[in-house]
Design a protein around this motif. Structure first.
Motif, short mmCIF file in Angstrom:
data_model
loop_
_atom_site.label_atom_id
_atom_site.label_comp_id
_atom_site.label_asym_id
_atom_site.label_seq_id
_atom_site.Cartn_x
_atom_site.Cartn_y
_atom_site.Cartn_z
N ASP A 167 0.84 -1.20 0.00
CA ASP A 167 0.00 0.00 0.00
C ASP A 167 0.87 1.25 0.00
N THR A 168 0.22 2.42 0.08
CA THR A 168 0.93 3.70 -0.04
C THR A 168 1.20 4.27 1.35
N TYR A 169 2.46 4.19 1.78
CA TYR A 169 2.88 4.76 3.06
C TYR A 169 4.41 4.77 3.10
N VAL A 170 4.91 5.62 4.00
CA VAL A 170 6.35 5.74 4.23
C VAL A 170 6.58 5.67 5.74
N MET A 171 7.47 4.78 6.16
CA MET A 171 7.76 4.59 7.57
C MET A 171 9.22 4.19 7.75
N CYS A 172 9.85 4.67 8.82
CA CYS A 172 11.25 4.36 9.06
C CYS A 172 11.50 4.29 10.56
N LEU A 173 12.22 3.27 10.99
CA LEU A 173 12.67 3.10 12.37
C LEU A 173 14.19 3.01 12.35
N ALA A 174 14.86 3.88 13.09
CA ALA A 174 16.33 3.92 13.04
C ALA A 174 16.87 4.52 14.32
N GLY A 175 18.18 4.39 14.51
CA GLY A 175 18.84 5.06 15.63
C GLY A 175 18.83 6.56 15.45
N LYS A 176 19.17 7.28 16.51
CA LYS A 176 19.07 8.73 16.48
C LYS A 176 20.00 9.35 15.45
N LYS A 177 21.25 8.93 15.45
CA LYS A 177 22.20 9.49 14.48
C LYS A 177 21.84 9.08 13.06
N THR A 178 21.45 7.82 12.90
CA THR A 178 21.07 7.35 11.56
C THR A 178 19.82 8.05 11.06
N ALA A 179 18.86 8.31 11.96
CA ALA A 179 17.63 8.99 11.55
C ALA A 179 17.92 10.41 11.07
N ILE A 229 11.83 10.25 2.86
CA ILE A 229 11.70 10.51 4.29
C ILE A 229 11.66 12.01 4.56
N SER A 230 12.49 12.80 3.88
CA SER A 230 12.51 14.24 4.10
C SER A 230 11.22 14.91 3.66
N VAL A 231 10.47 14.30 2.75
CA VAL A 231 9.24 14.91 2.24
C VAL A 231 8.02 14.43 3.02
N TYR A 232 7.90 13.14 3.27
CA TYR A 232 6.66 12.57 3.82
C TYR A 232 6.69 12.40 5.34
N CYS A 233 7.83 12.17 5.94
CA CYS A 233 7.87 11.97 7.39
C CYS A 233 9.16 12.51 7.98
N PRO A 234 9.35 13.85 7.95
CA PRO A 234 10.60 14.41 8.50
C PRO A 234 10.60 14.53 10.02
N GLU A 257 4.63 8.34 8.27
CA GLU A 257 3.65 9.22 7.63
C GLU A 257 2.27 9.02 8.23
N ILE A 258 1.91 7.79 8.49
CA ILE A 258 0.59 7.44 9.04
C ILE A 258 0.82 6.61 10.30
N LYS A 317 -0.34 16.69 -3.01
CA LYS A 317 0.30 17.96 -2.64
C LYS A 317 1.77 17.99 -3.06
N VAL A 318 2.43 16.87 -2.88
CA VAL A 318 3.85 16.82 -3.28
C VAL A 318 3.99 17.00 -4.78
#
Length: 477
Positions: free
Chosen positions: A257-269, A279-284, A304-305, A412-413
């Motif tokens: 489906d349509t979504y953007v999600m990321c789990l990372a360490g603080k420095k990596t994020a 990531i910079s556009v949909y879930c900064p 994003e969601i 919108k993007v």
């Protein structure tokens, strides 16, 4: 009675005597002045004496009898030898320094044997070459040579170690990969004669797998340390890096489906937000993963969601991450993956091509004193988790509200992108129209028909006149 004295006679004698004395005195004064003014007067005296002596000798020889011709010849030869001897006896090496030329003796009475085309022989002393005293001059060369030897030694040792790590990893996961994929080690050819790891470089190894539902292909990429590079190993002490395994899953369009999600360490994020376009556009925005998911505080969540993170990152996934947090670098799910952000100079005039992908980044800790086999076994749960996430993503579907929100975000993007590139697209369209007119003009000029040229010029004049006319709005009354 004495005879009378003739006084006129004595007066005449006295006058002549006085005249003679005055003349001598005057002549002596002139000669004295000439001698004082002339620097070479003393030499002239010698010349006069020699001339007088010569004249006397000539008169004396004239009085004597003339010698025979053989005696004259013999005397001439004797005179020549005496002149040559006088010239040879002059010391020609008086200007030579005694300390400068070894073996030269100033008081030596021996005459040099001068020949027509030969000069005096100079002998050079045979000095021994003392190498031991000159090693200090080669310190720089020795250091460079030692550095090259050390670099090449490190190159072969580091390359062999990276190869052992890659072979150990492939041997450990070859069985599970063959169970989940129909083809392991695809090289892109029709007939894969040697399936297995592909060596991209001395520290990068690739493994393509295909033949599974829900995905087109999976790429396992081993990015090991540059152990073959001595400079990179020295820099790793200042900026520590680890061996990593990147897993890229190319999902089918209908299975995600349509979504953007990321789990990372603080420095990596922070780095992903700065570098990755999706990531910079949909879930900064970064959120803590402790409250919602119960993960270690070193992880942050970017989604994003909201329902995507709570559904896909369930208890099984969170338990594996909690047990081995040092292994997990990042987990990135996106349907808008387009790679790193492009700079403004290379900004495209159209929307970039996007793919639906799952990207996992795992660390391979080898610096904790563990062997290669133990470190590889440590990431086995993480590798097996990728297959579980692929199935979860395939079955997961957004709710109606979340789907509308995701579609609205993408719209919108797209509008913002079109707005930012409107000027560039208008300039490109104008350039295309101008190129088309130029080609049409060249084609008309090459034609010999003057009627066609006249019609084209009238058409072009009307177009330019219409373009110059001011634009006016029509107002309805």
């Amino acid at each position: 009675m004495s005879p009378p004295v003739d006084r006129s006679h004595w007066l005449t004698i006295f006058a002549l005597t006085l005249l003679f004395v005055s003349y001598n005195i005057a002549n002596a004064g002139v000669n004295q002045v000439d001698i004082e003014d002339n620097e070479f007067a003393e030499f002239e005296d010698f010349d006069v004496e020699e001339a007088v002596g010569g004249m006397a000798s000539e008169q004396k020889s004239a009085e004597q009898e003339e010698p025979d011709l053989p005696e004259l010849a013999k005397s001439a030869e004797t005179d020549d030898e005496e002149e040559a001897t006088v010239e040879t006896e002059d010391n020609e090496f008086e200007h030579v320094d005694e300390d400068e030329y070894e073996g030269y003796e100033k008081d030596s009475t021996s005459k040099p044997d001068l020949k027509l085309n030969e000069g005096p022989k100079i002998t050079f002393a045979q000095l021994p070459a003392h190498l031991r005293s000159n090693w200090e001059s080669y310190y720089l060369e020795l250091m460079i040579l030692a550095g090259l030897v050390l670099y090449f030694f490190n190159f072969f040792v580091g390359r062999s170690k990276n190869q052992r790590i890659a072979e150990t990893w492939y041997a450990a996961f070859k069985g599970p990969l063959q169970e989940n994929f129909a083809l392991v080690g695809d090289d892109g050819k029709l007939e894969n004669s040697q399936p297995g790891l592909l060596k991209e470089s001395e520290n990068v190894y690739l493994l393509w797998c295909s033949g599974r539902t829900a995905c087109e292909a999976v790429l396992f990429e081993l990015r090991l340390l540059k152990r073959q590079d001595l400079v990179a190993m020295v820099m790793s002490f200042f900026r520590p890096v680890q061996d990593q395994v990147h897993v890229k899953v190319f999902m089918n369009d209908v299975d995600m489906d349509t979504y953007v999600m990321c789990l990372a360490g603080k420095k990596t994020a922070t780095r992903l937000i700065r570098e990755m376009a999706d990531i910079s556009v949909y879930c900064p925005e970064k959120k803590s993963a402790v409250d919602k998911l119960g993960l270690p505080p070193s992880f942050v969540l970017m989604s994003e969601i909201g329902e995507v993170a709570t559904t896909l990152l369930d208890t099984r996934v969170c338990s594996v991450i909690t047990k081995t947090p040092e292994v997990f670098e990042s987990i990135h799910f996106s349907d808008q993956y387009s790679g790193p952000k492009q700079t403004e100079e290379t900004a495209p005039s159209k929307m970039p091509d996007v793919k639906k992908m799952l990207i996992f980044t795992f660390n391979l800790p080898l610096k904790n004193g563990k062997s290669i086999a133990d470190s590889v076994e440590n990431i086995r749960p993480a590798i097996m988790l990728t297959f579980y996430c692929m199935e979860r993503v395939k079955r997961f579907r957004l709710s109606k509200e979340s789907k509308m929100k995701a579609d609205k975000n993408r719209q919108k993007v797209e509008e913002a992108f079109l707005k930012s590139t409107h000027v560039a697209r208008a300039e490109a369209a104008a350039a295309r129209r101008e190129e088309k007119r130029r080609q049409e003009k060249e084609k008309i000029l090459q034609d010999d028909d003057p009627e066609k040229q006249r019609k084209w010029e009238e058409k072009e004049a009307k177009r330019l006149a219409k373009k110059r006319m001011p634009k006016m709005k029509a107002i309805k009354v």
